[in-house]
Design a protein around this motif. Sequence first.
Motif, short mmCIF file in Angstrom:
data_model
loop_
_atom_site.label_atom_id
_atom_site.label_comp_id
_atom_site.label_asym_id
_atom_site.label_seq_id
_atom_site.Cartn_x
_atom_site.Cartn_y
_atom_site.Cartn_z
N THR A 227 0.82 -1.21 0.00
CA THR A 227 0.00 0.00 0.00
C THR A 227 0.85 1.26 0.00
OG1 THR A 227 -1.55 1.34 1.32
CG2 THR A 227 -0.26 -0.31 2.51
N PRO A 228 0.75 2.08 -1.05
CA PRO A 228 1.40 3.39 -1.05
C PRO A 228 0.50 4.50 -0.52
CG PRO A 228 0.59 2.92 -3.24
CD PRO A 228 0.18 1.76 -2.36
N ALA A 255 1.19 -10.96 -3.78
CA ALA A 255 1.03 -9.58 -3.33
C ALA A 255 -0.35 -9.06 -3.71
CB ALA A 255 2.10 -8.69 -3.94
N LEU A 256 -1.01 -8.42 -2.76
CA LEU A 256 -2.23 -7.67 -3.03
C LEU A 256 -1.85 -6.20 -3.02
CD1 LEU A 256 -5.24 -7.25 -3.44
CD2 LEU A 256 -5.56 -7.51 -0.97
N LEU A 257 -1.90 -5.58 -4.17
CA LEU A 257 -1.47 -4.20 -4.35
C LEU A 257 -2.68 -3.28 -4.44
CD1 LEU A 257 0.49 -1.89 -5.18
CD2 LEU A 257 0.54 -2.89 -7.48
N VAL A 258 -2.74 -2.30 -3.54
CA VAL A 258 -3.80 -1.29 -3.58
C VAL A 258 -3.14 0.03 -3.99
CG1 VAL A 258 -5.61 -0.09 -2.31
CG2 VAL A 258 -5.05 -2.48 -1.74
N TYR A 259 -3.39 0.45 -5.24
CA TYR A 259 -2.68 1.60 -5.80
C TYR A 259 -2.94 2.89 -5.03
CZ TYR A 259 -1.81 -1.11 -10.10
OH TYR A 259 -1.40 -2.04 -11.02
N GLY A 260 -4.16 3.07 -4.54
CA GLY A 260 -4.56 4.35 -3.97
C GLY A 260 -5.23 5.21 -5.02
N PRO A 261 -6.16 6.07 -4.61
CA PRO A 261 -6.98 6.82 -5.58
C PRO A 261 -6.25 7.92 -6.32
CG PRO A 261 -7.48 7.53 -3.34
CD PRO A 261 -6.56 6.35 -3.21
N PHE A 262 -5.04 8.28 -5.87
CA PHE A 262 -4.37 9.43 -6.48
C PHE A 262 -3.20 9.05 -7.39
CE2 PHE A 262 -5.99 11.12 -2.31
CZ PHE A 262 -7.09 11.75 -2.86
N LEU A 263 -2.98 7.75 -7.61
CA LEU A 263 -1.96 7.35 -8.57
C LEU A 263 -2.43 7.73 -9.97
CD1 LEU A 263 0.73 5.70 -8.93
CD2 LEU A 263 -0.74 3.76 -9.50
N SER A 264 -1.54 8.32 -10.76
CA SER A 264 -1.95 8.80 -12.08
C SER A 264 -2.41 7.64 -12.97
CB SER A 264 -0.79 9.56 -12.75
OG SER A 264 -0.09 8.76 -13.65
#
Length: 405
Positions: A227-228, A255-264
């Motif tokens: 998580t970033p 891996a479960l990757l959650v990009y986050g809503p603000f990744l371009s």
Amino acid sequence: MVEAVQQAKQQARSPRVLFYSHDTFGLGHLRRSRALAGAVTRAAPNVSALILTGSPVAGRFPFPDNVDHIRLPGVTKTPDGNYESERLGLHIDEVTELRAGLIDATVKHFDPDIVIVDKEPTGFRGEMIPALTWLRQKRKAHIVLGLRDVLDDPETLAVEWERKGAIEASEQYYDECWVYGLRSIHDPTAGLDFSAAFRAKTRFTGYLRREELPDGEVPSDPYILVTPGGGGDGAGMVDLVLSAYETDPTLSPRALLVYGPFLSGEVRAQFETRVTKLGDRVHAVGFDSRMENLMNGAKGIVSMGGYNTFCEVLSFDKPVVIVPRTRPRLEQFIRASRAQELGLVRMLDETRGELTPEAMAKAIHGLATQPSPSSAFCPGLLDGLDVVSDRALDILGLTRSQGVA
């Protein structure tokens, strides 16, 4: 007669707490305010809490009972470090004036008993000053400055707060200051020229414990959570994790990757191509409003070490690898460095040349045997929500779980 009716209304009025969370970037301020508001309203169910936030994704989060939010017009940071309107197309001065007017009107109509301002004593570009001035003139509300455990390196912070007039505003408007951390880990006010009187009304609460949320779904197969945070500045960490899985075919669990809503969107599309090639070893989603549940279900965590993720790692007692950013602030690096010294986390350090796929793969392999944070005993580490809610109820003249004076 009119006076009697007004007096009756006042006596029947529920206690009210207002949170200000400027949120020009990321998710941290809103998530912290939401956790604090929920703790206070759970402690005294007849308290109403309202969050003023500039977060563009505020409506995607569940809010606790008796907690709601008002979305301020959004602003966004430009590559040169300035700000502009997120959607309205207005000059930043006009947007700030509009936000200040909405804040001022909300304060006057909601009429809070406690106001808790997150991180910025004057608000974004001074937008809190009109409301704070009115509250002081009318002698209304107990005003609290809430600070996370780390703000920035002391020298940089001192210059920034001097430029913003933040020290003067803290001394003039605030009845007390709450630091959501432990002095033994870090003192965010150490380099600031506060008076002895202000320091005397500053209390360190401990970190803010998080709990699982209802109705969240968690994968049944073992996974590590990557998580970033909000994702706006997390591309480097995501790239490093994907490179580790590409370099080491034995790397597990998945891996479960959650990009986050603000990744371009453009960057995410490039990552999606790589995720597809990795098959079932990496699964990616854009956003999940119930990160607490994913955190609790994970075998380990890879993160940038922002404040909220750090609280969740401690709360769910998960081994974590932190890849802190060092620009534009040293906040994450300072927190991760000190936490590693205490045995709470493992950090990959850019200054030691550790931001390589090989180092990341080794760190992920090591999560299986890495001690959990609880193995490093720190008294009062997660007392923050209890300390804050007890203090809020004391200010309101209430007792816990009764909600009546």
